[in-house]
Each structure stands twice: as C-alpha cells, then as structure tokens.
Design a protein around this motif. Structure first.
Motif, mmCIF file in Angstrom:
data_model
loop_
_atom_site.group_PDB
_atom_site.id
_atom_site.type_symbol
_atom_site.label_atom_id
_atom_site.label_comp_id
_atom_site.label_asym_id
_atom_site.label_seq_id
_atom_site.Cartn_x
_atom_site.Cartn_y
_atom_site.Cartn_z
ATOM 1 N N CYS A 248 0.846 -1.143 0.041
ATOM 2 C CA CYS A 248 -0.018 -0.093 -0.120
ATOM 3 C C CYS A 248 0.919 1.231 -0.023
ATOM 4 C CB CYS A 248 -1.028 -0.075 1.218
ATOM 5 S SG CYS A 248 -2.158 -1.260 1.140
ATOM 6 N N ALA A 249 1.924 1.210 -0.756
ATOM 7 C CA ALA A 249 2.903 2.143 -0.867
ATOM 8 C C ALA A 249 2.325 3.579 -0.919
ATOM 9 C CB ALA A 249 3.657 2.040 -1.872
ATOM 10 N N LEU A 250 3.068 4.501 -0.303
ATOM 11 C CA LEU A 250 2.734 6.152 -0.204
ATOM 12 C C LEU A 250 3.010 6.837 -1.585
ATOM 13 C CD1 LEU A 250 3.813 7.283 3.117
ATOM 14 C CD2 LEU A 250 1.428 7.066 2.606
ATOM 15 N N ALA B 218 -1.764 4.762 -1.195
ATOM 16 C CA ALA B 218 -2.270 5.705 -0.401
ATOM 17 C C ALA B 218 -1.619 7.000 -0.815
ATOM 18 C CB ALA B 218 -1.725 5.281 1.096
ATOM 19 N N ARG B 219 -2.162 8.008 -0.017
ATOM 20 C CA ARG B 219 -1.750 9.464 -0.224
ATOM 21 C C ARG B 219 -0.785 9.642 1.128
ATOM 22 N NH1 ARG B 219 -7.601 12.359 -0.225
ATOM 23 N NH2 ARG B 219 -7.006 12.925 1.806
ATOM 24 N N SER B 220 -0.287 10.781 1.084
ATOM 25 C CA SER B 220 0.693 11.068 1.965
ATOM 26 C C SER B 220 0.212 11.236 3.334
ATOM 27 C CB SER B 220 1.540 12.410 1.617
ATOM 28 O OG SER B 220 0.729 13.457 1.867
ATOM 29 N N ASP B 221 -0.891 11.644 3.586
ATOM 30 C CA ASP B 221 -1.608 11.262 4.969
ATOM 31 C C ASP B 221 -2.158 9.854 5.333
ATOM 32 O OD1 ASP B 221 -3.773 11.242 3.335
ATOM 33 O OD2 ASP B 221 -4.644 13.107 3.774
ATOM 34 N N GLY B 222 -1.921 8.931 4.632
ATOM 35 C CA GLY B 222 -2.572 7.538 4.799
ATOM 36 C C GLY B 222 -3.416 7.155 4.254
ATOM 37 N N LEU B 223 -4.344 8.128 3.771
ATOM 38 C CA LEU B 223 -5.802 7.794 3.389
ATOM 39 C C LEU B 223 -5.644 6.766 1.857
ATOM 40 C CD1 LEU B 223 -7.829 10.960 3.913
ATOM 41 C CD2 LEU B 223 -7.956 8.802 5.119
ATOM 42 N N ARG B 224 -6.237 6.094 1.635
ATOM 43 C CA ARG B 224 -6.284 5.406 0.220
ATOM 44 C C ARG B 224 -6.914 6.205 -0.510
ATOM 45 N NH1 ARG B 224 -6.366 2.372 -3.670
ATOM 46 N NH2 ARG B 224 -7.069 0.468 -3.870
ATOM 47 N N TRP B 225 -6.210 6.247 -1.936
ATOM 48 C CA TRP B 225 -6.551 7.552 -2.783
ATOM 49 C C TRP B 225 -7.868 7.493 -3.385
ATOM 50 C CZ3 TRP B 225 -4.500 11.659 -4.573
ATOM 51 C CH2 TRP B 225 -2.903 11.762 -4.185
#
Length: 83
Positions: A17-19, A28-35
């Motif tokens: 689930c790479a940033l 995932a986005r840099s805030d950890g949310l799934r795109w």
C-alpha cells in the motif's frame, strides 16, 4: 511428525500500500488515506514502497504516530496533545 517437514517462518510485512504523491504511483496518499476512498486510512508497514531490508519497527512507529495524530486532529477538528 518428521523434522523439517513443515517450514515455519516470520517476516516483517512491508509494501503493498505504498505512499504516493499521485494515485497512479501509490496506493495511499501522504496522509495515509487510500486514494479513491476518503474513509479508509492505512497506518502500518505496508506504506513502505518495498522491504527496507531491516527490522522496520521504529520506522513503522514513527510513520504510524505521525499519521494517527493527523487523523485524530482531522476527525476531531482540534489539535491533538501528545502524551
């Protein structure tokens, strides 16, 4: 039960689930949310792009701490005080 018949191993799960700064290069986005989802966040070693070749414990603690505090602040609408 014969010796060496069953192999028992353990691994530090990393990657998957790479940033990524853009949806096309990360899960995932840099805030950890799934795109594509606003209500799913990833806070674990799967955020690394691949295995880092060492025990990821402290790196995982650091990234999870950062993301969890930001998530708590975002959900509560107020600053989070760290203990």
């Amino acid at each position: 039960m014969k010796p060496h018949l069953t192999r028992v191993v353990s691994a530090h799960a990393m990657g998957g689930c790479a940033l990524g700064g853009e949806e096309r290069i990360g899960v995932a986005r840099s805030d950890g949310l799934r795109w594509p989802l606003e209500n799913l966040s990833v806070h674990d070693g799967s955020l690394f792009p691949t295995s880092i070749g060492a025990n990821p414990q402290l790196s995982s603690y650091g990234i999870v701490n950062r993301l969890a505090n930001a998530l708590a602040q975002r959900l509560s609408g107020r600053a989070v005080q760290l203990a």
